[in-house]
Scaffold this active site. Sequence first.
Site, PDB file in Angstrom:
ATOM      1  N   ASP A 159      -8.001  -5.436   0.055  1.00 39.29           N
ATOM      2  CA  ASP A 159      -8.473  -6.344  -0.996  1.00 39.29           C
ATOM      3  C   ASP A 159      -8.088  -7.798  -0.742  1.00 39.29           C
ATOM      4  OD1 ASP A 159      -9.729  -4.411  -2.521  1.00 39.29           O
ATOM      5  OD2 ASP A 159      -7.848  -3.804  -3.450  1.00 39.29           O
ATOM      6  N   HIS A 210       0.852  -1.195   0.000  1.00 38.52           N
ATOM      7  CA  HIS A 210       0.000   0.000   0.000  1.00 38.52           C
ATOM      8  C   HIS A 210       0.881   1.235   0.000  1.00 38.52           C
ATOM      9  CE1 HIS A 210      -3.181   2.813   1.080  1.00 38.52           C
ATOM     10  NE2 HIS A 210      -4.002   1.897   0.614  1.00 38.52           N
TER      11      HIS A 210
HETATM   12  N1  ACO Z   1       4.226  -7.943  -4.617  1.00 40.03           N
HETATM   13  C1  ACO Z   1       5.577  -7.901  -4.778  1.00 40.03           C
HETATM   14  N2  ACO Z   1       6.322  -6.763  -4.665  1.00 40.03           N
HETATM   15  C2  ACO Z   1       5.671  -5.639  -4.363  1.00 40.03           C
HETATM   16  C3  ACO Z   1       4.266  -5.597  -4.172  1.00 40.03           C
HETATM   17  C4  ACO Z   1       3.543  -6.807  -4.306  1.00 40.03           C
HETATM   18  N3  ACO Z   1       2.221  -6.831  -4.133  1.00 40.03           N
HETATM   19  N4  ACO Z   1       3.895  -4.334  -3.894  1.00 40.03           N
HETATM   20  C5  ACO Z   1       5.018  -3.587  -3.904  1.00 40.03           C
HETATM   21  N5  ACO Z   1       6.085  -4.374  -4.183  1.00 40.03           N
HETATM   22  C6  ACO Z   1       7.499  -3.936  -4.220  1.00 40.03           C
HETATM   23  C7  ACO Z   1       7.785  -3.080  -5.436  1.00 40.03           C
HETATM   24  O1  ACO Z   1       8.197  -3.853  -6.526  1.00 40.03           O
HETATM   25  C8  ACO Z   1       8.876  -2.172  -4.906  1.00 40.03           C
HETATM   26  O2  ACO Z   1      10.071  -2.911  -4.872  1.00 40.03           O
HETATM   27  P1  ACO Z   1      11.498  -2.163  -5.087  1.00 40.03           P
HETATM   28  O3  ACO Z   1      11.641  -1.204  -3.946  1.00 40.03           O
HETATM   29  O4  ACO Z   1      12.502  -3.274  -5.059  1.00 40.03           O
HETATM   30  O5  ACO Z   1      11.415  -1.483  -6.424  1.00 40.03           O
HETATM   31  C9  ACO Z   1       8.467  -1.929  -3.456  1.00 40.03           C
HETATM   32  O6  ACO Z   1       7.709  -3.087  -3.088  1.00 40.03           O
HETATM   33  C10 ACO Z   1       7.645  -0.651  -3.261  1.00 40.03           C
HETATM   34  O7  ACO Z   1       6.472  -0.770  -4.037  1.00 40.03           O
HETATM   35  P2  ACO Z   1       5.908   0.357  -5.015  1.00 40.03           P
HETATM   36  O8  ACO Z   1       5.305  -0.312  -6.222  1.00 40.03           O
HETATM   37  O9  ACO Z   1       6.951   1.401  -5.270  1.00 40.03           O
HETATM   38  O10 ACO Z   1       4.781   0.962  -4.112  1.00 40.03           O
HETATM   39  P3  ACO Z   1       3.605   1.923  -4.564  1.00 40.03           P
HETATM   40  O11 ACO Z   1       3.236   2.689  -3.369  1.00 40.03           O
HETATM   41  O12 ACO Z   1       3.982   2.660  -5.792  1.00 40.03           O
HETATM   42  O13 ACO Z   1       2.421   0.898  -4.969  1.00 40.03           O
HETATM   43  C11 ACO Z   1       0.670  -0.678  -4.722  1.00 40.03           C
HETATM   44  C12 ACO Z   1       1.469   0.468  -4.069  1.00 40.03           C
HETATM   45  C13 ACO Z   1       0.175  -0.250  -6.099  1.00 40.03           C
HETATM   46  C14 ACO Z   1      -0.532  -0.991  -3.846  1.00 40.03           C
HETATM   47  C15 ACO Z   1       1.578  -1.930  -4.839  1.00 40.03           C
HETATM   48  O14 ACO Z   1       1.973  -2.358  -3.560  1.00 40.03           O
HETATM   49  C16 ACO Z   1       0.901  -3.068  -5.585  1.00 40.03           C
HETATM   50  O15 ACO Z   1       0.966  -3.112  -6.821  1.00 40.03           O
HETATM   51  N6  ACO Z   1       0.214  -4.020  -4.855  1.00 40.03           N
HETATM   52  C17 ACO Z   1      -0.514  -5.097  -5.511  1.00 40.03           C
HETATM   53  C18 ACO Z   1      -1.855  -4.588  -6.023  1.00 40.03           C
HETATM   54  C19 ACO Z   1      -2.842  -4.305  -4.911  1.00 40.03           C
HETATM   55  O16 ACO Z   1      -3.057  -5.091  -4.011  1.00 40.03           O
HETATM   56  N7  ACO Z   1      -3.520  -3.155  -5.012  1.00 40.03           N
HETATM   57  C20 ACO Z   1      -4.543  -2.738  -4.060  1.00 40.03           C
HETATM   58  C21 ACO Z   1      -4.032  -1.615  -3.214  1.00 40.03           C
HETATM   59  S1  ACO Z   1      -5.239  -1.172  -1.985  1.00 40.03           S
HETATM   60  C22 ACO Z   1      -6.387  -0.303  -2.833  1.00 40.03           C
HETATM   61  O17 ACO Z   1      -6.141   0.372  -3.785  1.00 40.03           O
HETATM   62  C23 ACO Z   1      -7.714  -0.447  -2.406  1.00 40.03           C
END
Ligand code: ACO
Length: 426
Positions: free
Chosen positions: A355, A298
Amino acid sequence: MSTATLLLKGKEYELPVMEGSEGETAIDITSLRAKTGAVTFDPGYGNTGSCASAITFIDGEKGILRYRGYPIEELAKSATFVEVCYLLIHGNMPSIPELDAFNEKLTRHSLIHEDMKKFFEGFPPSAHPMAILSAMIASLSAYYPENDNELNIIRLLSKAKTIAAFSYKKSIGQPFIYPRNDLSYTQNFMHMMFAVPAEGYKVTAAIDRALNLLLILHADHEQNCSTSTVRMVGSSGANLFASISAGICALWGPLHGGANQQVIEMLQQIRESGQSAKTFVERAKQKDSGFKLMGFGHRVYKNFDPRATILKRAADDVLSALGKRDPLLQTATELEQIALSDPYFIERKLYPNVDFYSGILYRAMGIPTNMFTVMFALGRLPGWIAQWKEMVDDDKTRINRPRQVYVGSKVRELSEVDEALALTIA
Ligand code: ACO
């Protein structure tokens, strides 16, 4: 008032500092470009406060979520979704007469114009219900003029659930079931979804409570992607229905509300593959695999998502109250345990979000997987409306129009292209 000092190219600039009611600090850069000629660079807006808002407070480090000051845990335990709608939109919990009047209005406006039923005929049976929902909500503006926002807010809240249920009935080839005035908001939704003309549908207390809980947990989440979209579109003066329709489209994406559908599909994939949950966790750590743990991570929560904590606890209770067992709950629990003890997820502070467990509850209630994001949209509706209203009522609102840092070609001569072309032809 305190200020922040910016040193840019050897010159100092004073910028005002704002403090929120929970002590949040923000550097007010509204005068930055005029004073310095510079803009800020913040892709994904991770550090940008786009507005001042009195609706929802989140402390992502401590896992705090409050609507209008009330902790989400208390609202989830004791309130109904309709009370939370009133709270978000009007700022206070309703008195009994206020709640009665609000419920009465929601009941009276739950039918959609009969002509709108024809719209459903135009969609193929395979249409995703989010495509139908966004199109139908935008279409409400063709029927209801813009001049009465208060009434349009009621219409939108009430008709959205009818549209959502009708889109499901259309997809399974069953006749539409009309709302009943003796049922509550949540009972009516389940009735329109699952009743058939030959026999009614009894909404049990357990299902009603579970639906209220889920909708309350989704009701607002300050300036997330879809809410910012609603504000962005609304800032141009676009009407309520158009603005909310845009928010529905933003919510649909798998990184936002679309994740709830993806979580269940991922859990099913794990079970059907015969591979261990650990294999999938390992794959999620490989950046080039294109696979993420859906329902994990998140932008704001860096410790735990309080909504996920509530839902995880509720999942067992709801399943046993409904007399159901779901093997996907076991897979989800196993996946969570493995991820939460893995250094990759620990270092990046990745936890289950709202979720991760919501789909297990929706499944238990009989909601089909492709309707999960529609359920999220129904829950988020009062939040979008409250945020849209707050923006419209704020006389400081300006059209939302970010800047950019241009990194393309410097000026070029078109005649150079003509010469190159002439050479090619020759
Ligand atoms: N699985 C594996 N790796 C992940 C995940 C995941 N679910 N989420 C984040 N990471 C990693 C990223 O690759 C990144 O790694 P790095 O530092 O080595 O590059 C690090 O964790 C930080 O993640 P970001 O993508 O930069 O975080 P951001 O805040 O931009 O994205 C998001 C947040 C979109 C929720 C992301 O965690 C994600 O894609 N999660 C999966 C989708 C999801 O569950 N979405 C629902 C969110 S809640 C809502 O909207 C109601």
